[in-house]
Design a protein around this motif. Structure first.
Motif, PDB file in Angstrom:
ATOM      1  N   ARG A  24       0.806  -1.213   0.000  1.00 33.38           N
ATOM      2  CA  ARG A  24       0.000   0.000   0.000  1.00 33.38           C
ATOM      3  C   ARG A  24       0.833   1.254   0.000  1.00 33.38           C
ATOM      4  NH1 ARG A  24      -5.136  -1.357   3.502  1.00 33.38           N
ATOM      5  NH2 ARG A  24      -5.545  -3.401   2.605  1.00 33.38           N
ATOM      6  N   SER A  25       2.071   1.101   0.309  1.00 32.21           N
ATOM      7  CA  SER A  25       2.906   2.305   0.306  1.00 32.21           C
ATOM      8  C   SER A  25       4.254   1.936  -0.281  1.00 32.21           C
ATOM      9  CB  SER A  25       3.096   2.821   1.731  1.00 32.21           C
ATOM     10  OG  SER A  25       3.775   1.848   2.485  1.00 32.21           O
ATOM     11  N   LYS A  26       4.959   2.957  -0.628  1.00 31.89           N
ATOM     12  CA  LYS A  26       6.303   2.755  -1.163  1.00 31.89           C
ATOM     13  C   LYS A  26       7.173   2.105  -0.087  1.00 31.89           C
ATOM     14  CE  LYS A  26       9.696   3.446  -4.091  1.00 31.89           C
ATOM     15  NZ  LYS A  26       9.958   2.240  -4.850  1.00 31.89           N
ATOM     16  N   ALA A  27       6.955   2.505   1.159  1.00 35.21           N
ATOM     17  CA  ALA A  27       7.774   1.955   2.239  1.00 35.21           C
ATOM     18  C   ALA A  27       7.541   0.457   2.375  1.00 35.21           C
ATOM     19  CB  ALA A  27       7.446   2.667   3.542  1.00 35.21           C
ATOM     20  N   GLU A  28       6.294   0.080   2.266  1.00 31.15           N
ATOM     21  CA  GLU A  28       5.993  -1.335   2.390  1.00 31.15           C
ATOM     22  C   GLU A  28       6.629  -2.103   1.234  1.00 31.15           C
ATOM     23  OE1 GLU A  28       1.824  -2.089   2.809  1.00 31.15           O
ATOM     24  OE2 GLU A  28       2.107  -4.250   2.678  1.00 31.15           O
ATOM     25  N   GLU A  29       6.499  -1.521   0.045  1.00 33.03           N
ATOM     26  CA  GLU A  29       7.103  -2.158  -1.123  1.00 33.03           C
ATOM     27  C   GLU A  29       8.601  -2.307  -0.919  1.00 33.03           C
ATOM     28  OE1 GLU A  29       6.227  -0.408  -5.046  1.00 33.03           O
ATOM     29  OE2 GLU A  29       8.353  -0.772  -5.465  1.00 33.03           O
ATOM     30  N   ASP A  30       9.216  -1.249  -0.401  1.00 34.89           N
ATOM     31  CA  ASP A  30      10.658  -1.302  -0.176  1.00 34.89           C
ATOM     32  C   ASP A  30      11.026  -2.420   0.799  1.00 34.89           C
ATOM     33  OD1 ASP A  30      11.063   0.680  -1.911  1.00 34.89           O
ATOM     34  OD2 ASP A  30      11.340   2.273  -0.434  1.00 34.89           O
ATOM     35  N   ARG A  31      10.213  -2.549   1.838  1.00 32.27           N
ATOM     36  CA  ARG A  31      10.495  -3.613   2.816  1.00 32.27           C
ATOM     37  C   ARG A  31      10.459  -4.977   2.150  1.00 32.27           C
ATOM     38  NH1 ARG A  31       7.621  -0.736   6.409  1.00 32.27           N
ATOM     39  NH2 ARG A  31       5.696  -1.851   6.031  1.00 32.27           N
ATOM     40  N   ILE A  32       9.422  -5.172   1.348  1.00 32.11           N
ATOM     41  CA  ILE A  32       9.287  -6.466   0.683  1.00 32.11           C
ATOM     42  C   ILE A  32      10.483  -6.727  -0.228  1.00 32.11           C
ATOM     43  CG2 ILE A  32       7.903  -7.783  -0.951  1.00 32.11           C
ATOM     44  CD1 ILE A  32       5.490  -6.112   0.110  1.00 32.11           C
ATOM     45  N   VAL A  33      10.829  -5.703  -0.990  1.00 34.63           N
ATOM     46  CA  VAL A  33      11.913  -5.897  -1.941  1.00 34.63           C
ATOM     47  C   VAL A  33      13.239  -6.131  -1.204  1.00 34.63           C
ATOM     48  CG1 VAL A  33      13.197  -4.874  -3.838  1.00 34.63           C
ATOM     49  CG2 VAL A  33      10.755  -4.521  -3.684  1.00 34.63           C
TER      50      VAL A  33
END
Lengths: 970, 166
Positions: A24-33
């Motif tokens: 839902r957020s760029k931060a979450e995406e970053d964590r996943i990546v």
């Protein structure tokens, strides 16, 4: 097999994509990546990973890097993979390295060897893969390593290889033309290749080569003409046809080449006329690609030696473009018009109303293109209207990049074509007001210079009128908030120089205003500096005129504040001011002569006027001056008699002439000259003045000059202008040398005299004849001519007349009657209602008057529910899904959860998606139904299967983020 | 010359990124974000062209076309014809459609290596290499045939039968 999903990737990868899609957020995406990066780091280093796994890891690395995360830890594995025997792995390796590495990366050296080997491979697919890599990864140094093989491959039996070898060679040429100059003839040879694909590819390097050196390729004109003729006659294989056009991309490239070859060459042009005319006639103007070819033909025509017949048909084509409802075609039309008016200026007039429509179009791209066109066709007769428009547009946009461009164009046009100085000043005021921080500071100096020099003729009254009006306009503007610094500098300078010149404003009024400016912009030292100097000028003019100066209390406090400023530049100016006020009228008049900003400043480089003084000093026992070069490193402080200012200046200053400054560099005032000459030149950034002023002011104002031999003066020399260094030594015997309070001597006449001759008034009266848009058109295109006729030729446009047109003046007697007449003409011709979007026209083949209008109909997708996902979802479902899509941006999530079956929709085909009501394919009206689509359509079975698979995999689109799977198909 | 080909979805997520002049990863992301911002701000029914000189330096143009949820963006310089580029986008998508039969965003996400292969057959080193869709499809098919032979496993997603029969 169990780990492998149906998309050829593992479940892990699917999960990764899915979770990223749901983030839902760029931060979450970053964590996943980042988690993925950690996993990959661990896994990829494990020993003995199966190759298939490794391949997937590499692809996941590529994916991670595409999302913006560092995958450099895996580069080496990608490099290793290029060594692999298996083509699949090798290709994956090559793909990864071409995406990861640039041509100068350290790892490239490890690949070159592999590439060399692969270029020799028996398997042409391996060779192709290597050639792909060559195009991306080989730099100047490594070219020789692969060059022989690449050249050899030009003769490879497989056309795919030859094609890529040509491209590789072209790439080498781009990288380092010198290393392949001896091979250029190969391109000529490849032009005759049997395979049309190779021939088409060869056109790219040839186009580049011909652009660089036309004359060596004139012999090819005949060949290109022949090729174009054959292409147009459909001699190429059917597979090159695209939307019923024979090899349009190749035609376009050929036309580009011909236009370069024929440019300014009558003989070459004549060879091309026939084929060009044929091509133009054959263009299918109902398809996008047909118009692309047509546009290229127009470009070619406007580049060749003029041929009336071709120009005529080009003009026709342009008018078709401009009348089209497609923004794309209008854009191309404007662009083409810009090209054609270079050889045939009169055709602009025919299209004036269409051009004005484009100017008012909501599409920014089109607007910008139109301004470009206007910029190209500006003359002294229409400069006012065009620049006014540009300024209006400049004010309306936020894009600083483009704002700067427009501002500088306004300035350029203004300087080139200004009808009057008054207009120029007003225009510049506007430009400064709205984009002052974006324009080059030189523009400000030009403006000041213009005001100072006036008309450049011996017409003093006009000059003073100009100045008065400038002063007046500045006094009006000065109170406005948020004026750009550069503009305030101009204002302060002009007010200081001419504020009291015509006697209309009292010195106290002007000085009050200046103080206000300085106070309102207390953080801007530059503006303050200008203001203080302006104050000084006004006071000096008063003193010189024999009047008594009474400083306003706010001025006094300003000066006090400034003299304690952190900025030595400001300090110095304040002290200067205080010093000047204390002098007598004669001295002040010499220091600060009235209106002398344009006087040349004489420079006595040898400082001969000091000879007497030096002589006297020597007689009194002073030590002779020792040039720096002969001096020992030790300072002789005993030389320095600090009690006497005069003496001090002898000993403390360096007397050899400072290096002559470049005229454009800023000059600095010294306390003693009190010359205010600095404003016309760029003031140095705040970091410099400190140094400068220690050097300059210490010896004279304070008595502690002993240190200034130590000062670093190299910076100073650069900063000091002429007046400064010549007058610095003249310091205390101040009247020995007169410095103008003017500026750089390199004064350039700023206004085009031709432009000035044009009478402002006469043009104005022309402009009033017809309604506003007509008026605008006339003023843009210079037409006093036949307004009514123009009106009828394109009457429906006029009916849209809107008030954007600049409405400069009313009341000419004739104007009213002709205006009403014109309006009545318009109403007789209502706009043809071709643009009826309510009609669902689905096929593009239906006969119609205007194909583009019809295409526009294509865009009315709400009417057209036929094709979409009919197979996947039940008929009853369809409306639901539609509404679901409509709501998607806001409330799509809950909806989609409620309709798990809605995932069907995600599998409609890409192209049929064009007709989906809510998708966004309707740009530009060129979404022609493709042959592919007609033959294939959505494949319900495949879609269902795919969907089933997706759900089995646990990536059911109906979960968190439906948008991920909304996918290509709408 | 073509400077870059970018496919991204309407959320701004890149699906395929190919720069023909090397750009560092951070720069790529910045460019993608900027382009996405510009594309989002464009209303419908405008032209498909954007003058991209503020993003990519002087002379850069950008052509975009939306297919369902995807933006296809080509960035190139003045040596290319805008309308033709628009059609090249169309050619690219048609080829994708042929290769993936009914291509959807999922296909592109999961098979971006194959999409790269396809793109490499159309554009090489920033120049248009091949514009005949059947030629490209032929080339790509040959590659996948060999891939499959050499690997024995499935590259193409359409081998759904294999999945379902398992």
């Amino acid at each position: 097999m169990s780990s492998q999903g149906g998309f050829g990737q593992s479940k892990e990868f699917l999960d990764l994509v899915k979770s990223i899609g749901e983030a839902r957020s760029k931060a979450e995406e970053d964590r996943i990546v980042l988690r993925e990066v950690e996993t990959l780091k661990r896994r990829i280093a494990e020993p003995e990973i199966p190759k298939r796994k490794l391949k997937e890891y590499i692809l996941r690395l590529v994916y991670v890097e595409m999302l913006g995360h560092d995958a450099s830890f895996g580069y080496i594995h990608a490099v290793k993979m290029t060594h692999d025997e298996s083509l699949l792995l090798k290709r994956t390796g090559y793909l990864a390295v071409t995406l990861f590495l640039n041509e100068d990366h350290d790892l490239i050296i490890l690949i070159v060897n592999t590439i060399q080997k692969d270029l020799k491979s028996d398997n042409y697919l391996v060779v192709c893969a290597a050639l792909n890599a060559v195009c991306k990864l080989i730099n100047e140094e490594t070219i020789p390593a692969v060059l022989p093989q690449v050249v050899e491959l030009l003769g490879h039996p497989k056309e795919a290889v030859r094609k890529k070898a040509v491209m590789a060679l072209h790439r080498f040429y781009q990288r380092s033309s010198s290393s392949v100059t001896h091979l250029i003839s190969n391109f000529r040879k490849k032009l005759c290749d049997n395979d049309p694909g190779v021939m088409g590819a060869t056109l790219c390097p040839l186009f580049d080569l011909i652009t660089i050196d036309v004359n060596s390729y004139k012999d090819l004109v005949v060949s290109f003409v022949n090729i174009l003729k054959q292409v147009a006659e459909r001699r190429l294989p059917k597979s090159y046809d695209y939307h019923q056009m024979p090899a349009p991309f190749i035609q376009i490239k050929l036309l580009k080449i011909l236009s370069v070859l024929g440019n300014g060459d009558k003989q070459a042009s004549e060879q091309m006329y026939t084929v060009l005319g044929d091509s133009m006639r054959k263009c299918d103007s109902t398809s996008n690609i047909g118009n692309a070819v047509l546009y290229e033909c127009i470009c070619c025509v406007s580049s060749l030696h003029p041929n009336p017949k071709l120009i005529e048909s080009a003009a026709d084509a342009i008018s078709k473009f401009l009348k089209s409802d497609s923004h794309n075609l209008k854009y191309m039309g404007i662009d083409a018009l810009g090209r054609l008016i270079k050889i045939s200026p009169e055709i602009a007039e025919k299209h004036q109303l269409a051009v004005i429509d484009c100017l008012e179009d909501p599409d920014d791209t089109l607007k910008r293109k139109t301004f470009e066109l206007l910029y190209k066709m500006t003359k002294s007769s229409n400069v006012e209207v065009i620049v006014d428009r540009m300024i209006d547009y400049m004010i309306s946009i936020n894009d600083n990049h483009y704002k700067t461009e427009i501002a500088s164009r306004c300035v350029e046009l203004g300087e080139q074509f200004a009808p009057s100085n008054q207009w120029f000043i007003q225009t510049m005021n506007k430009v400064f007001e709205h984009a002052g921080d974006l324009v080059n500071i030189k523009v400000a100096h030009n403006l000041m210079r213009l005001i100072a020099e006036g008309f450049g003729e011996d017409d003093d009254t006009a000059d003073s009128q100009l100045r008065s009006s400038a002063v007046e306009s500045y006094l009006r503007i000065i109170g406005e908030p948020k004026l750009p610094s550069a503009f305030l500098q101009v204002i302060c300078w002009v007010l200081g120089e001419y504020g009291t010149a015509d006697g209309r404003y009292s010195p106290s009024y002007i000085t009050g205003k200046l103080c206000d400016v300085a106070e309102a912009h207390s953080s801007d030292d530059m503006v303050k500096a200008y203001a203080v100097t302006a104050l000084m000028k006004i006071y000096s003019f008063e003193i010189a005129a024999g009047r008594k100066v009474e400083m306003l209390p706010e001025c006094q406090s300003l000066i006090e504040e400034v003299s304690a400023s952190h900025s030595t530049d400001l300090q110095q100016r304040a002290y200067e001011l205080q010093a000047v006020i204390g002098l007598n009228a004669h001295a002040v008049g010499n220091i600060m002569p009235l209106d002398a900003s344009c006087e040349d400043i004489e420079i006595d480089k040898s400082l001969s006027f000091l000879d007497n003084y030096v002589q006297q000093a020597l007689e009194k026992g002073a030590q002779p001056y020792i040039p720096e070069s002969e001096r020992s490193g030790v300072l002789n402080i005993s030389n320095f008699r600090s009690q006497d200012q005069h003496e001090a200046s002898i000993h403390a200053l360096r007397f050899e002439a400072y290096e002559l400054p470049k005229p454009s560099l800023p000059s600095r005032t010294t306390p003693v000259t009190l010359a205010s000459s600095t404003e016309l030149v760029p003031v140095p950034e705040p970091s410099y003045p400190r140094e400068v002023h220690q050097a300059a002011s210490v010896p004279s104002l304070t008595d502690t000059g002993s240190s200034d031999l130590k000062l670093r003066l190299d910076g100073v020399q650069k900063k000091w202008g002429r007046s400064t260094y010549s007058s610095a030594p003249s310091t205390s015997n101040s009247d020995s040398h007169r410095t103008g309070n003017g500026a750089t001597p390199d004064v350039v006449a700023s206004v085009n005299s031709k432009a000035r001759e044009v009478s402002y008034a006469s043009r104005r009266s022309q402009v009033e004849i017809s309604p506003e848009k007509q008026k605008l058109a006339a003023s843009l295109f210079g037409g006093t001519t036949k307004p009514e006729k123009k009106q009828s030729s394109s009457g429906h446009k006029v009916s849209k007349t809107n008030s954007h047109a600049t409405d400069k003046s009313h009341g000419a007697k004739g104007a009213i009657s002709s205006e009403t007449h014109a309006v009545s003409t318009t109403t007789l011709q209502p706009p043809p209602d071709l643009l009826d979007l309510g009609e669902p026209i689905i096929t593009s083949n239906a006969p119609s008057v205007d194909p583009f209008k019809q295409l526009e109909g294509l865009l009315d997708l709400t009417q057209d529910t036929s094709v979409v996902n009919s197979g996947a979802a039940g008929a009853t479902k369809a409306p639901d899904i539609m509404s679901l899509y409509a709501e998607m941006p806001t409330s799509g999530q809950s909806d989609s959860v409620a309709n798990p079956l809605s995932s069907d929709i995600y599998d409609a085909t890409l192209i049929s998606g064009l007709s989906n009501a809510t998708n966004r394919t309707s740009h530009g009206g060129n979404t022609i139904m493709q042959p592919t689509q007609l033959s294939k359509g959505p494949n319900p079975k495949g879609s269902l299967e795919k969907d089933a698979l997706v759900r089995q995999l646990g990536v059911n689109p109906s979960s968190q983020n439906p948008n991920l799977f909304k996918d290509l198909l709408g | 010359m073509i400077r870059a080909v970018i496919v991204m979805n309407d959320q701004g997520k890149p699906r395929l990124v190919k720069f023909y002049d090397y750009q560092p990863v951070e720069k790529q992301q910045e460019l993608i974000r900027t382009i996405y911002g510009v594309l989002c701000s464009r209303a419908e029914n405008l032209s498909n062209f954007i003058q991209a000189d503020s993003i990519f330096g002087p002379d850069a143009r950008l052509v975009y076309k939306t297919y369902a949820t995807l933006y296809f963006v080509f960035i190139f310089d003045s040596s290319e014809n805008e309308l033709a580029m628009l059609d090249l986008v169309q050619v690219f998508v048609e080829i994708l459609d042929k290769c993936f039969s009914n291509v959807c965003e999922l296909d592109i996400v999961f098979n971006f290596n194959k999409v790269h292969t396809i793109l490499d057959e159309i554009i090489l080193g920033g120049q248009v290499l091949e514009t005949s869709s059947s030629e490209v499809v032929k080339a790509v098919e040959e590659i996948s045939k060999l891939d499959r032979a050499s690997n024995g496993s499935m590259l193409v997603p359409k081998s759904i039968s294999g999945w379902t029969s398992r």
